[in-house]
Design an enzyme around this catalytic site. Structure first.
Site, PDB file in Angstrom:
ATOM      1  N   ARG A 259       0.848  -1.193   0.000  1.00 46.52           N
ATOM      2  CA  ARG A 259       0.000   0.000   0.000  1.00 46.52           C
ATOM      3  C   ARG A 259       0.883   1.242   0.000  1.00 46.52           C
ATOM      4  O   ARG A 259       1.828   1.323   0.771  1.00 46.52           O
ATOM      5  CB  ARG A 259      -0.905  -0.003   1.224  1.00 46.52           C
ATOM      6  CG  ARG A 259      -1.793  -1.237   1.214  1.00 46.52           C
ATOM      7  CD  ARG A 259      -2.859  -1.232   2.273  1.00 46.52           C
ATOM      8  NE  ARG A 259      -3.577  -2.504   2.195  1.00 46.52           N
ATOM      9  CZ  ARG A 259      -4.566  -2.852   3.015  1.00 46.52           C
ATOM     10  NH1 ARG A 259      -4.952  -2.032   3.960  1.00 46.52           N
ATOM     11  NH2 ARG A 259      -5.158  -4.022   2.865  1.00 46.52           N
ATOM     12  N   ARG A 274       1.833   0.624  10.279  1.00 44.35           N
ATOM     13  CA  ARG A 274       1.499   1.095   8.925  1.00 44.35           C
ATOM     14  C   ARG A 274       2.737   1.078   8.054  1.00 44.35           C
ATOM     15  O   ARG A 274       3.601   1.937   8.186  1.00 44.35           O
ATOM     16  CB  ARG A 274       0.977   2.535   8.983  1.00 44.35           C
ATOM     17  CG  ARG A 274      -0.491   2.649   9.247  1.00 44.35           C
ATOM     18  CD  ARG A 274      -0.874   4.120   9.247  1.00 44.35           C
ATOM     19  NE  ARG A 274      -1.502   4.477   7.988  1.00 44.35           N
ATOM     20  CZ  ARG A 274      -2.819   4.544   7.836  1.00 44.35           C
ATOM     21  NH1 ARG A 274      -3.607   4.274   8.824  1.00 44.35           N
ATOM     22  NH2 ARG A 274      -3.320   4.874   6.668  1.00 44.35           N
ATOM     23  N   GLU A 346      -6.180  -2.586  15.421  1.00 52.36           N
ATOM     24  CA  GLU A 346      -6.859  -3.492  14.482  1.00 52.36           C
ATOM     25  C   GLU A 346      -5.876  -4.499  13.897  1.00 52.36           C
ATOM     26  O   GLU A 346      -4.840  -4.130  13.350  1.00 52.36           O
ATOM     27  CB  GLU A 346      -7.460  -2.639  13.364  1.00 52.36           C
ATOM     28  CG  GLU A 346      -8.069  -3.414  12.232  1.00 52.36           C
ATOM     29  CD  GLU A 346      -8.300  -2.514  11.009  1.00 52.36           C
ATOM     30  OE1 GLU A 346      -8.490  -1.291  11.189  1.00 52.36           O
ATOM     31  OE2 GLU A 346      -8.273  -3.042   9.889  1.00 52.36           O
ATOM     32  N   SER A 349      -9.902  -7.058   9.720  1.00 57.63           N
ATOM     33  CA  SER A 349     -11.094  -6.338   9.319  1.00 57.63           C
ATOM     34  C   SER A 349     -11.912  -7.308   8.477  1.00 57.63           C
ATOM     35  O   SER A 349     -11.433  -7.808   7.471  1.00 57.63           O
ATOM     36  CB  SER A 349     -10.699  -5.103   8.500  1.00 57.63           C
ATOM     37  OG  SER A 349     -11.821  -4.289   8.282  1.00 57.63           O
ATOM     38  N   ARG A 388       1.210  -7.024  12.261  1.00 56.84           N
ATOM     39  CA  ARG A 388       0.576  -6.446  13.445  1.00 56.84           C
ATOM     40  C   ARG A 388       0.413  -7.494  14.538  1.00 56.84           C
ATOM     41  O   ARG A 388       0.543  -7.196  15.731  1.00 56.84           O
ATOM     42  CB  ARG A 388      -0.791  -5.847  13.092  1.00 56.84           C
ATOM     43  CG  ARG A 388      -0.674  -4.553  12.314  1.00 56.84           C
ATOM     44  CD  ARG A 388      -2.015  -3.866  12.174  1.00 56.84           C
ATOM     45  NE  ARG A 388      -1.881  -2.644  11.368  1.00 56.84           N
ATOM     46  CZ  ARG A 388      -2.869  -1.792  11.145  1.00 56.84           C
ATOM     47  NH1 ARG A 388      -4.069  -2.030  11.665  1.00 56.84           N
ATOM     48  NH2 ARG A 388      -2.669  -0.718  10.430  1.00 56.84           N
TER      49      ARG A 388
END
Length: 425
Positions: A259, A274, A346, A349, A388
């Site tokens: 990303r 991130r 998080e 998702s 994560r």
RNA sequence: GGAGGGGUGGCCGAGUGGUCGAAGGCGGCGGUCUUGAAAACCGCUGUGCGAAAGCACCGGGGGUUCGAAUCCCUCCCCCUCCGCCA
């Protein structure tokens, strides 16, 4: 993509959905375009006339007659057809573009809200761990243990990358294997190792395009690095009519995810929360509409099972309308407590999309050969984000001496290693 | 990357520019027959848009023509051979 019929028959449903999402969109333009498109469909009558005249010309020539007057007539008809078709093409192209920019309609049970502040915690398993020392964030522990390197990642690629080193690399690989093994052997998913690059059509299928191109990495050849395995998995059955008896189809895939994180400058810039590249095991299902809610719940439970195996405290959050992603009609996040960061983060998702993506991918099913095909429902969720989750383990399993205990469930995947120790001075 | 050959309905496979949405076969569905099944025989059997008439679709896009699955251009994909390569 939404059913066009809704635009002419129940535009108020779309307007309400846009309001709930707090999204600006020129719905009136869409309604105008659709109405105009319908008017221009009158061109079909002219095409019917052309077809008819052309047949006559063929018959006349065969019979040895003079077809010139007929030909002249068709030339005139063709002139009118071309005129209408020009506008029709224009209208359809614009309509298509706008349709692709129209978000999904949230399910009625999704709480209405503006942003993440309005999300609703709907479940929790375990309590945040208590420590008799001050727990540190993973970006301090990891580098100190020599398992996470930011300096070398900067040399290799730049900011927002990480290098897993030694036991760190082994730990992340162990997580990937634990997740894939569990989902395939215990939860009934089929393992997939798909391409990590995808074409434009596939990105449109999942709705990453056309609106979110700036979030993606693009190659010179016009391919995109996948931002999630959702992209290849959801496009597995493009243009297919599936056998309804075989649904649900359940897939799991490990992929690297890329990303560009454009516009995220500064946010969560520390640690490995991130990054431009991360690793994820994804769960994805194609279901019948009537199975969707139940299958989503099972999918979430499958993701939660990993957190339970790892004995990480987590909670389940239902996203409000304002926090839903573009394509989603309902999303649940799984958040793990990070004691070093002092917050819930998080790690998964899980969303369902109704027929929104299936329309774009043209993936349908039917129960019986004589049935009309209908769109499948798609859904997916992280099961889980590996980086994560690794960070969560580092923070939750840290010891006062700086070491990290390896969760029981991962030890068989790490050659029996029970603890990651700091390097000797 | 180079040379050549191909892409037609769920699959295989025909198709002289005109009544081709497309022969034939397989598969599927329904029926006859049978105690049941198989075999045999008969019928049906693509998708989208549209209330319907109808329109569109023979890998994608464009062109020639009164008319294109059929001719031309272009892109994509597949196969064979050569080259390169983990």
């Amino acid at each position: 993509m939404i059913d066009r019929r809704l635009i002419r028959e129940q535009p108020e449903v779309i307007r309400e959905a846009l309001d709930k999402r707090g999204m600006e969109f020129d719905l009136d333009e869409l309604i105008r375009l659709e109405a105009r498109r319908r008017q221009l469909l009158a061109v079909e009558e002219l095409r019917a006339k052309r077809n008819e005249l052309s047949k006559q010309i063929g018959a006349t020539i065969k019979a040895g007659g003079d077809a010139e007057p007929l030909k002249a007539e068709v030339v005139e008809v063709n002139r009118r057809i071309r005129q209408m078709e020009e506008e029709l093409e224009e209208v359809e192209a614009l309509l298509e573009r706008r349709m692709l920019e129209l978000p999904n309609i949230p399910k009625p049970e999704v709480p209405v809200g503006v942003d993440e502040e309005d999300n609703v915690v709907v479940g929790q398993q375990g309590e945040p761990r208590s420590f008799d020392f001050e727990p540190r964030p993973h970006w301090e522990i990891g580098p100190a243990l020599g398992i996470l390197e930011f300096e070398s990642a900067v040399k290799i690629a730049g900011a927002r990358f990480v290098t897993d080193m030694g036991a760190g690399a082994a730990l992340e690989r162990a997580l990937i294997n634990l997740m894939l093994d569990t989902h395939t052997r215990k939860h009934g998913y089929t393992e997939v190792l798909p391409p990590f690059l995808a074409n434009e059509r596939s990105l449109i299928g999942t709705a990453n395009l056309p609106k979110f191109e700036e979030d993606l990495f693009k190659t010179r050849e016009g391919l995109y690095l996948v931002p999630t395995a959702e992209v290849p998995l959801t496009n597995l059955h493009q243009d297919e009519i599936l056998d309804g008896e075989e649904l649900p189809l359940c897939y799991t895939a490990y992929t690297a995810c890329f990303r560009s994180e454009a516009g995220a400058a500064g946010r969560e810039s520390r640690g490995i929360i991130r990054l431009h590249q991360f690793h994820k095991v994804e769960l994805m299902k194609f279901t019948r509409p009537d199975q969707a809610d139940e299958e989503l719940e099972k999918l979430i439970r499958d993701a939660e099972a990993i957190l339970e195996m790892l004995e990480l405290p987590y909670r389940r959050v239902m996203l409000c309308t304002g926090d839903l992603t573009f394509a989603s009609c309902q999303t649940f996040d799984l958040e793990v407590h990070f004691p070093g960061m002092g917050k819930w983060v998080e790690v998964s998702s899980c969303s369902q999309y109704g027929e929104f993506q299936a329309r774009r991918c043209n993936t349908r099913f039917r129960m019986h050969p004589e049935d009309k095909p209908q769109f499948v429902h798609t859904m997916n969720g992280s099961g889980l984000a590996c980086g994560r989750t690794m960070a969560a383990i580092i923070e939750n399993y840290q010891q006062e001496n700086g070491s990290v205990v390896v969760p029981d469930a991962l030890r068989p995947y790490m050659g029996g290693m029970s603890e990651i120790l700091p390097p000797l001075p």
